[in-house]
Every structure is written in structure tokens, then in C-alpha cells.
Scaffold this active site. Structure first.
Site, short mmCIF file in Angstrom:
data_model
loop_
_atom_site.label_atom_id
_atom_site.label_comp_id
_atom_site.label_asym_id
_atom_site.label_seq_id
_atom_site.Cartn_x
_atom_site.Cartn_y
_atom_site.Cartn_z
N LEU A 149 0.83 -1.21 0.00
CA LEU A 149 0.00 0.00 0.00
C LEU A 149 0.86 1.25 0.00
O LEU A 149 2.02 1.24 0.43
CB LEU A 149 -0.95 0.00 1.20
CG LEU A 149 -0.40 0.06 2.63
CD1 LEU A 149 0.04 1.44 3.03
CD2 LEU A 149 -1.43 -0.45 3.60
N LEU A 246 6.37 8.58 -13.04
CA LEU A 246 7.35 9.26 -13.89
C LEU A 246 7.30 10.76 -13.65
O LEU A 246 7.62 11.53 -14.56
CB LEU A 246 7.06 8.96 -15.37
CG LEU A 246 7.62 7.67 -15.97
CD1 LEU A 246 7.30 7.59 -17.45
CD2 LEU A 246 9.14 7.57 -15.77
N GLY A 249 10.65 15.44 -9.56
CA GLY A 249 10.39 16.14 -8.30
C GLY A 249 11.67 16.42 -7.56
O GLY A 249 12.76 16.40 -8.14
N GLY A 253 11.29 10.27 -1.17
CA GLY A 253 11.54 10.20 0.27
C GLY A 253 10.48 9.32 0.90
O GLY A 253 9.96 8.42 0.27
N CYS A 256 9.72 4.66 3.56
CA CYS A 256 10.12 3.34 3.04
C CYS A 256 11.22 3.34 1.98
O CYS A 256 12.18 2.59 2.13
CB CYS A 256 8.88 2.60 2.55
SG CYS A 256 7.86 2.12 3.97
P1 NAD Z 1 4.63 2.90 11.82
O1 NAD Z 1 5.84 3.39 12.49
O2 NAD Z 1 3.63 3.86 11.28
O3 NAD Z 1 3.83 1.88 12.75
C1 NAD Z 1 4.41 0.89 13.53
C2 NAD Z 1 3.62 0.82 14.84
O4 NAD Z 1 4.02 -0.34 15.56
C3 NAD Z 1 3.87 2.01 15.75
O5 NAD Z 1 2.65 2.65 16.05
C4 NAD Z 1 4.53 1.39 17.00
O6 NAD Z 1 4.18 2.03 18.19
C5 NAD Z 1 3.98 -0.01 16.94
N1 NAD Z 1 4.80 -0.99 17.69
C6 NAD Z 1 6.15 -1.10 17.75
N2 NAD Z 1 6.51 -2.15 18.52
C7 NAD Z 1 5.36 -2.71 18.97
C8 NAD Z 1 5.06 -3.82 19.80
N3 NAD Z 1 6.02 -4.58 20.35
N4 NAD Z 1 3.76 -4.09 20.05
C9 NAD Z 1 2.76 -3.36 19.52
N5 NAD Z 1 2.99 -2.29 18.74
C10 NAD Z 1 4.26 -1.98 18.44
O7 NAD Z 1 5.16 1.96 10.64
P2 NAD Z 1 4.45 1.68 9.22
O8 NAD Z 1 4.69 2.82 8.31
O9 NAD Z 1 3.07 1.18 9.47
O10 NAD Z 1 5.37 0.47 8.69
C11 NAD Z 1 5.33 -0.79 9.32
C12 NAD Z 1 6.07 -1.79 8.41
O11 NAD Z 1 5.39 -1.91 7.16
C13 NAD Z 1 7.51 -1.36 8.05
O12 NAD Z 1 8.29 -2.51 7.93
C14 NAD Z 1 7.34 -0.71 6.68
O13 NAD Z 1 8.51 -0.80 5.91
C15 NAD Z 1 6.25 -1.56 6.07
N6 NAD Z 1 5.44 -0.87 5.06
C16 NAD Z 1 5.05 0.42 5.26
C17 NAD Z 1 4.24 1.06 4.31
C18 NAD Z 1 3.80 2.50 4.48
O14 NAD Z 1 3.24 3.04 3.53
N7 NAD Z 1 4.03 3.16 5.59
C19 NAD Z 1 3.81 0.34 3.19
C20 NAD Z 1 4.21 -0.99 3.05
C21 NAD Z 1 5.04 -1.60 3.99
C1 UGA Z 2 5.80 3.38 -1.51
C2 UGA Z 2 5.32 2.38 -2.58
O1 UGA Z 2 4.67 3.11 -3.64
C3 UGA Z 2 4.34 1.38 -1.99
O2 UGA Z 2 3.97 0.42 -2.97
C4 UGA Z 2 5.02 0.68 -0.80
O3 UGA Z 2 4.12 -0.22 -0.18
C5 UGA Z 2 5.47 1.72 0.20
O4 UGA Z 2 6.39 2.66 -0.43
C6 UGA Z 2 6.23 1.10 1.34
O5 UGA Z 2 6.83 0.06 1.20
O6 UGA Z 2 6.19 1.77 2.35
P1 UGA Z 2 4.83 5.57 -0.33
O7 UGA Z 2 6.12 5.62 0.41
O8 UGA Z 2 3.55 5.78 0.39
O9 UGA Z 2 4.69 4.13 -1.07
O10 UGA Z 2 4.92 6.68 -1.45
P2 UGA Z 2 4.99 6.75 -3.04
O11 UGA Z 2 3.72 7.25 -3.56
O12 UGA Z 2 5.52 5.52 -3.63
O13 UGA Z 2 6.09 7.90 -3.20
C7 UGA Z 2 7.41 7.70 -2.72
C8 UGA Z 2 8.27 8.91 -3.03
O14 UGA Z 2 8.49 9.03 -4.43
C9 UGA Z 2 7.62 10.23 -2.60
O15 UGA Z 2 8.60 11.07 -2.07
C10 UGA Z 2 7.05 10.78 -3.89
O16 UGA Z 2 6.92 12.17 -3.90
C11 UGA Z 2 8.11 10.32 -4.89
N1 UGA Z 2 7.58 10.21 -6.27
C12 UGA Z 2 6.68 9.24 -6.56
C13 UGA Z 2 8.03 11.07 -7.23
O17 UGA Z 2 8.87 11.97 -6.98
N2 UGA Z 2 7.58 10.93 -8.52
C14 UGA Z 2 6.66 9.98 -8.85
O18 UGA Z 2 6.27 9.90 -10.04
C15 UGA Z 2 6.20 9.11 -7.85
#
Ligand code: NAD
Ligand code: UGA
Length: 423
Positions: A149, A246, A249, A253, A256
Site C-alpha cells: 500500500l 514518472l 520532483g 523520500g 520506506c
Molecule cells: P509505523 O511506524 O507507522 O507503525 C508501527 C507501529 O508499531 C507504531 O505505532 C509502533 O508504536 C507499533 N509498535 C512497535 N513495537 C510494537 C510492539 N512490540 N507491540 C505493539 N505495537 C508496536 O510503521 P508503518 O509505516 O506502518 O510500517 C510498518 C512496516 O510496514 C515497516 O516494515 C514498513 O517498511 C512496512 N510498510 C510500510 C508502508 C507505508 O506506507 N508506511 C507500506 C508498506 C510496507
Molecule cells: C511506496 C510504494 O509506492 C508502496 O507500494 C510501498 O508499499 C510503500 O512505499 C512502502 O513500502 O512503504 P509511499 O512511500 O507511500 O509508497 O509513497 P509513493 O507514492 O511511492 O512515493 C514515494 C516517493 O516518491 C515520494 O517522495 C514521492 O513524492 C516520490 N515520487 C513518486 C516522485 O517523486 N515521482 C513519482 O512519479 C512518484
């Protein structure tokens, strides 16, 4: 329908919990943060995510969704426990697995025999074994179900994924996990855990590469007098390239891409492979911020020392309130280091940020500014009154690091305009 525990109520955990309850499962979601759980119990969101609050209310009212800080209680009745805790970048680039290990240790003694623990967090290849060791339970199976996501469209992405990837050591576990997603129509990739973990890193690294590539093409466009917007149009019609992801920017950042690209380089290094191409992608991403700063300096005659810079946008992209690894913040810091007073506005940011003046509206941010830098692509910036913007500013100069605004309109109003790869 199944009983699920979701450990971690962040961007991924909360979306997983809420959407799984929407799909009909009974979900108990936990977090270590008492404040976060208190908010969720009062049906308030800790983050800015479209569609989430409605599903949170529906799930809670239907009695299928509950929240607590009690990992043991959540695990005790769960057929499936999803690990959704953070895996931040460790000091040497590798993913920090301490939160995963801690969560696994906390649930281990309480899991029902025969239950399945699923890692949704992005974890290095081979991490199912790390979880198995921390659980200390030979009667519990560990599998991988990486999450794809995006922040800002998390609910949509979860319920309408491009694919679901399940990494399990045996077929019966894979079938049980896939049954949880029966109401979702998406291609299913069933594989072993190391392959599933590699798929996740490969996707993020490839997407980061795509953005860095287009940023490099934009730099080339500036050098040769081409317009990157037309170049993208021409590239995107080729289905092998596609028009998504594409947009040039200020560099990628967020929470992830930076950590996952660094972690993949480290994973490769440990396996004896030098991932040179990805190192280049990261280096060019760092340059991209410097390029925006250089444009800003040029637009004010070479130095920002003692000058006010208006900055629109602080989050790492639009439609989220996430500031983690935001290019906008890096640019702000680079400018303040050069002596600028940065006045920033972002629709989701009200809290103070060290070294920046946070303004209540985009016009206030422009008061007395020598230049306006657009760092995040919030759509509302396009519809502002630019005559009023010009009146606020000391000099009418715009550096549009997202190619968001209309250059012809701004130039007509008397602004100087610099985009990314735009003539
Ligand atoms: P986040 O920091 O937003 O959330 C993690 C949560 O886990 C925090 O609220 C923290 O307090 C809680 N936590 C930590 N240790 C805990 C424990 N022992 N028990 C219960 N809660 C606990 O992180 P996120 O952005 O949701 O990312 C989580 C994972 O998913 C990462 O590995 C990330 O790479 C991956 N991921 C994130 C995204 C994204 O868009 N943010 C998308 C895909 C995958
Ligand atoms: C990204 C991936 O798109 C997700 O599929 C993945 O699950 C997630 O990381 C994750 O592992 O956490 P996200 O970090 O929410 O999702 O953001 P994106 O929409 O992918 O954008 C990432 C960065 O690239 C941003 O800084 C955005 O501004 C930049 N970007 C994206 C550009 O500069 N140009 C683009 O065309 C697209």
C-alpha cells in the site's frame, strides 16, 4: 471468517486491521502507544488517511474491531497474527529488526498451537527464521505477506491490490492465508518466504529507480532545452514503460524508499553481490535535493543568506501527514544552513519544526519572501490567488520542485519560474 491479531497500529497495521474487519474478520489490533490506542478507541485517527475513519467506525460498531496495548491478549485468541511494526534503518543501512523480535517475543508464549504468524512489515530476506527464533514455538508457523500500500491511498490499495504475495514454506499455510483475502479480487503470487521478501524490496527499489531515472532525464532536458513533460508523455505511451511514477520532483523520500533501498544494498552485500545500480540511484536522489537548492539560490541572485524563502509543502508527498525522510524538510534544512529564514506552510502540519517558521496559510508563508519553493504537490496550491501571492513577496520568483503550477500563467503575472526539466 477468522480471528486475527494485528500487532502495531501504524500506517500498515491500522489499515490492515480496519480492512480485515471490513472483509468480515474479527480483529484485535494492538500498539505500544497508549495515546494511539486511546484515540482509536474513541474512533479518531492518528494519521491522515482517506476512507480509514469510516471503516474504523463500521468495524468497531459491528463488534469486529477492537484495540488495546495487550499483545498477549491479542495473540491468545488469534488464528493469524500479523506483525506490522516498524523496521527502520539501522546504523549501517540494514533494517533494524529489534521491533519485530520484541513483538515476536511478546506474543510467542501466548499463541494458540497451530496458529500462523504473518509478517507484513518489510523485512530482510530470511527474516521468517528470525521471527521463528524469537517466538520459540515449534507448533506455530511463520509466513510472509508483504504489503504494497501507499500512504494517502492505503485503504484503496489494501482492498484493491495489484497482487497479493504470500511467502510460505508449505502449501497448506499459503492456502489458509490466501483464504483471508477471498473477498479481494487480485492475482495471487504464492511462493517461499525469501522470495516474497525479495519481491517487496525489488518493487520499492525499482520504483525508486524509476523516479530517479526521470529526475535524471529532467536534468538532461534542462541541459539540452527539451521539456520533460512532453518527454514523459512520449515515454509513457509505451506500455513497457507506462506513465505511472514518472513525475520529476525533489527526489523520493518517505518512510520506506530510503530505508528499503539502503537495506537492499546491505542484503546484497551480505550475499556477496555489489548492487552498484542502486547505489547510483541513491546518490542521484541525494543530488536531486541539491539541484532544487541550487535553483533556489540562482533564482535569488546566488545567495539566500538573510533572505526569506517561502516553502509550500513539508510532507514527503501530498495526501499524507508523514514527514519521515521528506525531501521538503531536507531542502528546508539545506536552505536554513545557507542563512535563509524559511517560512513554511503545509495543510497537514501545525506542530513546530526546529528552525522553520510554520505559517497558518500559504499566503502568510510568502510574506516578504525572495522566492517561493513548492516542495510537495498538494493540489490546493494550484488554485491559489497568485496576484495575492505576488503582492506578499519581496520578489516574485518561483521554484516549482513538483512541476505543479502553470509556468505561462505565473510568467504572465510577472513571476520568474523554474520547474524541474521544464522550459
Ligand atoms: P509505523 O511506524 O507507522 O507503525 C508501527 C507501529 O508499531 C507504531 O505505532 C509502533 O508504536 C507499533 N509498535 C512497535 N513495537 C510494537 C510492539 N512490540 N507491540 C505493539 N505495537 C508496536 O510503521 P508503518 O509505516 O506502518 O510500517 C510498518 C512496516 O510496514 C515497516 O516494515 C514498513 O517498511 C512496512 N510498510 C510500510 C508502508 C507505508 O506506507 N508506511 C507500506 C508498506 C510496507
Ligand atoms: C511506496 C510504494 O509506492 C508502496 O507500494 C510501498 O508499499 C510503500 O512505499 C512502502 O513500502 O512503504 P509511499 O512511500 O507511500 O509508497 O509513497 P509513493 O507514492 O511511492 O512515493 C514515494 C516517493 O516518491 C515520494 O517522495 C514521492 O513524492 C516520490 N515520487 C513518486 C516522485 O517523486 N515521482 C513519482 O512519479 C512518484
Amino acid at each position: 471468517m477468522s480471528r486475527l491479531a494485528v500487532i502495531g497500529a501504524g500506517y500498515v497495521g491500522l489499515t490492515t486491521a480496519v480492512c480485515m474487519a471490513h472483509l468480515g474478520h474479527d480483529v484485535h489490533c494492538t500498539d505500544v502507544s497508549e495515546d494511539r490506542i486511546a484515540m482509536l478507541r474513541s474512533q479518531e485517527l492518528p494519521n491522515h488517511e482517506k476512507g480509514l475513519v469510516e471503516l474504523l467506525r463500521q468495524g468497531t460498531e459491528a463488534g469486529r474491531l477492537s484495540f488495546s496495548t495487550d499483545n498477549a491478549a491479542a495473540a491468545r485468541s488469534a488464528e493469524f497474527t500479523f506483525l506490522c511494526v516498524q523496521t527502520p534503518q539501522g546504523s549501517d543501512g540494514r533494517a533494524d529488526m529489534s521491533y519485530i523480535e520484541q513483538a515476536a517475543r511478546e506474543i510467542g508464549p501466548h499463541l494458540p498451537s497451530g496458529s500462523i504468524v504473518v509478517s507484513k512489515s518489510t523485512v530482510p530476506v530470511g527474516s521468517t527464521h528470525v521471527v521463528e527464533r524469537a517466538l520459540e514455538r515449534s507448533d506455530v508457523t511463520v509466513a510472509s505477506n508483504p504489503e504494497f500500500l501507499r500512504e494517502g491511498s492505503a485503504v484503496h490499495d489494501f482492498l484493491h491490490p495489484d497482487r497479493i504475495v504470500i511467502g510460505a514454506a508449505d502449501e497448506s499455510t499459503a492456502i489458509k492465508i490466501s483464504a483471508l483475502f477471498l473477498r479481494i479480487s487480485a492475482p495471487l503470487v504464492v511462493t517461499d518466504p525469501p522470495t516474497a521478501e525479495t519481491i517487496k524490496y525489488a518493487c520499492n527499489a525499482f520504483l525508486a529507480t524509476k523516479v530517479s531515472f526521470v529526475n535524471a532525464i529532467a536534468a538532461l532536458c534542462e541541459a539540452v532545452g527539451a521539456d520533460v513533460r512532453q518527454v514523459i508523455l512520449g515515454m509513457g505511451y509505451d506500455p513497457r514503460i507506462g506513465s505511472e511514477f514518472l513525475r520529476p520532483g525533489p527526489g523520493w523520500g518517505g518512510s520506506c524508499f530510503p530505508k528499503d533501498t539502503a537495506a537492499l544494498i546491505r542484503i546484497a552485500e551480505n550475499a556477496g553481490y555489489d548492487f552498484g545500480i542502486l547505489k547510483g540511484v541513491i546518490a542521484s536522489n541525494e543530488d536531486q535535493r541539491q539541484r532544487v537548492v541550487a535553483k533556489t539560490l540562482r533564482s535569488v541572485g546566488g545567495s539566500v543568506a538573510g533572505k526569506t524563502v517561502a516553502l509550500w509543502g513539508l510532507t514527503f508527498k501530498a495526501l499524507t501527514d508523514d514527514l519521515r525522510d521528506s525531501p521538503a524538510l531536507d531542502i528546508a534544512r539545506l536552505l536554513t544552513d545557507k542563512g535563509a529564514l524559511v517560512q513554511a506552510y503545509d495543510p497537514t502540519v501545525t506542530q513546530p519544526i526546529d528552525g522553520l517558521a510554520i505559517c497558518e496559510d500559504p499566503y502568510a508563508a510568502c510574506a516578504g519572501a525572495a522566492v517561493l519553493v513548492v516542495a510537495t504537490e498538494w493540489d490546493e496550491f494550484r488554485w491559489l490567488d497568485f496576484t495575492k501571492v505576488r503582492e506578499q513577496m519581496a520578489t516574485p520568483a518561483v521554484v516549482d520542485a513538483r512541476n505543479l503550477l502553470e509556468p505561462a500563467m505565473l510568467r504572465h503575472l510577472g513571476f520568474t519560474y523554474e520547474g524541474i526539466g521544464v522550459i
